[in-house]
Write a protein that holds these residues in place. Structure first.
Motif, PDB file in Angstrom:
ATOM      1  N   ARG A   1       0.735  -1.040  -0.009  1.00 28.22           N
ATOM      2  CA  ARG A   1       0.080  -0.129  -0.071  1.00 28.22           C
ATOM      3  C   ARG A   1       0.880   1.356   0.053  1.00 28.22           C
ATOM      4  O   ARG A   1       1.815   1.342   0.852  1.00 28.22           O
TER       5      ARG A   1
ATOM      6  N   PRO B   1      -7.768   0.061  -5.925  1.00 27.07           N
ATOM      7  CA  PRO B   1      -6.591  -0.977  -6.117  1.00 27.07           C
ATOM      8  C   PRO B   1      -6.910  -2.158  -7.121  1.00 27.07           C
ATOM      9  O   PRO B   1      -7.654  -2.216  -7.819  1.00 27.07           O
TER      10      PRO B   1
ATOM     11  N   GLU C   1      -2.819  -7.564  -2.366  1.00 29.15           N
ATOM     12  CA  GLU C   1      -3.372  -6.228  -2.664  1.00 29.15           C
ATOM     13  C   GLU C   1      -2.473  -5.304  -3.383  1.00 29.15           C
ATOM     14  O   GLU C   1      -1.526  -5.209  -2.440  1.00 29.15           O
TER      15      GLU C   1
ATOM     16  N   ASN D   1      -2.178  -1.307  -3.786  1.00 27.92           N
ATOM     17  CA  ASN D   1      -3.004  -0.377  -3.440  1.00 27.92           C
ATOM     18  C   ASN D   1      -2.468   0.968  -3.428  1.00 27.92           C
ATOM     19  O   ASN D   1      -1.563   1.034  -2.638  1.00 27.92           O
TER      20      ASN D   1
END
Lengths: 333, 333, 333, 333
Positions: free
Chosen positions: D153, D207, D223, D225
């Motif tokens: 992230r 995302p 993920e 993001n």
């Protein structure tokens, strides 16, 4: 004081009888039923209540004001339908039925009866942690939810566990609670199979990963793992536009010893969700005192079963499949 | 490139030689000295530098621009004084001397020489965590500090460890770093003895609790525990008027296994403070390149020894005693 | 079903009435009493029970089987003595009396009556975390306990709070629960005053540090802080010969937002110890059904008051004082 | 002392120049090159080294023993090939090329040259946390790895960020480090698109979720993001047959204030991975002193690019695609 009859005196049934007798103030168990008659009589004697060989008899007993169904999954629908026919509130352990079709029949019967009677035992909705997540989401603490990363891990599985049970008995908790957390329905689902854990039974697909997509495009991944090898562990992180929210680990004491700082992880659901179960029954009794159940409805039970059925088919098809749930009828809104 | 001579090639000495050779960019070890001549020659050969039997010879070597003293505690003052006489910067491992009196002589000699030359090896001031604490305190994040709860725990102690060493060798780190954190001097100190840990040597007072009070009335309690039995563990919580700040545990991976979530705890200071030592030497070399050391001064070394001496007397007297440190001379401000 | 009369309908009294009505299965509130008559009548009406202007009348009511005392501290002893005279079990909010002497009279009266009737509301003994600490200590997980570092922090204090209340009303929880954790009596105690928090009332000694030493030489330090400025926070670390055990922070969700990972801290005791209170009353009712209370006894209440009184004198004397508790009589063992 | 030339004096290039000058002991920057000539000259002046307008000139400089490439992605392959032709070791920032084809040409050229010269700047392999994960996996601490749940992230993205860059510039770190952690190649990959974060640029897929499956059947979800809204946050949990291992959060101080316990989250990679970058360069210089680079190879760079290219096509195709990496040539084993 709600006079309750309990059908099914297995482990979970006995636990609920104890709960309604010793923990919850608004309930009294007046009758029990159990197919294994000896066991059932023993429980009835222990709690000083009536015993019926047939669940149907228990439902018919005029003293019984509400029913709790804790029998084998494939008998749930039968007893729930009978309760509806008798106009009595019923709290049915999950799953509501063994198929979406069965659940649908319950939904139809309840709508026909014109009165909310059915509640499904999705106790996670009563867990303090999940409730805090939902509250924060609804207050906009992280903006719109975009993704959920979750996992459901059991220490180990029973020898009769099947690959479908991973979805329909364990995964179904996640299916329900995440739908409730987000407040929206699923659009499609997919299951990824994983290199098998050698601790799992031969042939069992374990672990499995459920992928779900909601109508608005939120993505969910859930590890469903029946052989974690270390404990019963439930995790959930909601990722929003401005931050994330995560379920806490249970508050266990901090031990510094032997070169490590460590925290106990529980080994089963009964410790992990004991407070949620207590709250579930407490709120159920209170809601009935006010007229109708307010917990997970027959429709929620149907929605969860439909998603689970679809996921199993998607796993077999090895591709995503649409989850074709009709719009929630006004009756259930 | 600072040309350094190292006096003392024991464990810590060799570690600093390695550090100045392999880790710090601005230093080069050009000479070493060691009373155990064989060992010293071996180290010199390994690093390709000169060897001197006597520390005094090393100090006199014109190629040696700065000196690091890592010998036995009772020789520190002698070498430091010689460095001052030679006008060479010296980084001396803690403690600066075996008594406040010894330290005072160093302070006087340095002031006489008219130039800051001495730095004391209180490496915790270079630890990322303590620095963040100090920064937050100074920014007023928690208002005025009112209390500090700290503990210093070793896994176990050497067989030659004494009750006084608990204060003067281990506790002295806390005495210095907390005085630096708060930016003020101590008014009085006291030591509480505790039920003895049966893992400690017979007769050793272990653990001990140091209680300190600063001039402004801030209270400090420090557990100094030589036999924690589980690891090397340093904790520090500063309690202020509006909140608290706490040193973090080192970032070690999270293991979920065997019914527990656990995090490794290091077993000694070399892992725990490796980065602090590296930074200490790096900043020392840089500060000398700009003219004078900026780290813990001879005055700081004196202040710490004076507090330690007083605490030992207070322990024997079983009551609080005043810590009679003169005002910091302008030379050290 | 235990028929209970409650004397005192202030905040804590009303909370216990709610608890015994809605949460605990084995209790029923049949009568209440309250000096502020209007308020008392309102509560009685709300719960459909009898109202008495005088606590003595309530105690005399033959329907009242057991009594809960939640009045002002200086009336506790009076009502408890009356319950003993009436031969009725009584759960008295802490402190049992305003002085060790008052508590001693209760102890004497109860021994005279020849039957355990009194329980003191030290609810922390019912907290899941403290219970886990005690269990681990007793199982020898960390060897013999050597030290306890604890703190009790309130968000802020009422305007009528006094320096003595810090010890007798807040600190007394720590005094009791740590004595219970260790299973031994105190030998001496001391109080350190601290630089005053400017958020505290003028003249109030806040925070204070209580130092206790047990008969076996275990050392305890407890920060008692009425103006933490950030929340209600209870911490406890037990340091043993081979490791340490620490009370967990409550399980609150993990929020990652705005450059920080953060966890809510509760703002008062009602959230923090809600489960402990519920368990306290549940177990009290169950123990009475089996004949006699098993929770904190009049002797425990006396021991705590005696320690608190001594600590206050020690603070005034600015030195440690012996805590002269007689041996526990056989009656209370 | 390794004499290094640096091509590209942008943010990351300048950071590496500083690192090789001030932090790493075994490197010396002797020449820099930069297309924006003014900027490049300024950097050269600051560090007192030569400046070349053309990277090719720098590579040809006989004083330059090794090269670091920090230019725009689409020029990486050109400079790396030139270094191979000149027989000079080169550390190239990731990605090695803008396509698998480009990387393949580098691999072929290097094998042709018959000597390992190329290292790719996948610095995460040098992070203390990832290394501990790998060590524990290899020691069998959790049995065979079955799944990895990871996330990358960023606080926010640059205005020129594209949906492909999410995979090729950010996701590529995950692609490499997880392949290295598991020690096996990928079989197939898939990308799930997610409801768009309204903080992201219009049209940007953000995302995204990368799903990877290894040859042995281990499943990975990552993920990626670019608009977390709260910080730079890297997470990784490896789930094995008997437990799980998780990357720690960085050790930042614990602040209790304003009703929360909180820990700082860094806002960018430079703080989070500063130690990894330092170690990367230190080990690179040491490995060259011993003859050849031991870090991520041209083959690793090719493997990562091939996976990234496949993932981008899979995202467009909205289905899993095979990742067709040939077996690792003996040259790279």
């Amino acid at each position: 004081m709600l006079k309750v009859g309990v059908i099914g005196c297995g482990m979970i049934g006995r636990d609920h009888i104890r709960r309604m007798t010793e923990v919850v103030t608004g309930t009294q168990v007046v009758a029990v039923s159990e197919a294994m008659v000896e066991n059932g009589r023993r429980v009835a004697a222990q709690y000083g209540c009536k015993f019926y060989e047939q669940g149907e008899e228990l439902i018919a007993d005029p003293e019984v004001e509400a029913v709790v169904v804790c029998t084998a999954d494939d008998t749930h629908a039968r007893f729930v339908l009978r309760c509806i026919a008798a106009g009595k509130p019923v709290l049915c352990e999950k799953p509501l039925g063994v198929s979406a079709e069965e659940c649908r029949r319950i939904v139809d019967a309840e709508m026909q009866a014109g009165k909310r009677l059915v509640q499904v035992g999705f106790m996670r909705r009563y867990d303090r942690g999940y409730r805090a997540l939902k509250q924060q989401i609804e207050q906009g603490a992280i903006g719109e939810p975009l993704m959920i990363h979750a996992c459901h891990r059991n220490l180990s599985h029973t020898h009769w566990h099947t690959s479908d049970m991973t979805i329909k008995n364990s995964g179904i908790h996640e299916i329900d609670v995440l739908r409730w957390l987000l407040g929206e329905d699923y659009e499609s689902g997919q299951v990824l199979t994983v290199k098998q854990n050698r601790s799992a039974s031969a042939g069992l697909l374990d672990p499995q990963i459920m992928l779900l997509k909601t109508k608005s495009g939120t993505r969910i991944d859930v590890e469903v793992n029946m052989s974690s090898g270390y404990g019963y562990d439930i995790q959930c992180e909601v990722v929003g536009e401005q931050g994330t929210l995560r379920l806490p680990d249970p508050a266990t004491i901090v031990v510094r010893a032997g070169g490590a700082r460590s925290y106990e992880i529980y080994d089963d659901w009964s410790k992990r969700f004991i407070e949620a179960y207590d709250t579930e029954f407490d709120e159920w009794a209170r809601s009935l005192a006010h007229g109708a159940p307010t917990g997970p409805s027959a429709w929620d039970g149907y929605a969860a079963c439909l998603a689970a059925d679809t996921l199993i088919r998607a796993r077999e098809a090895q591709q995503p499949l649409p989850i074709e749930l009709p719009e929630t009828p006004a009756f259930y809104r």
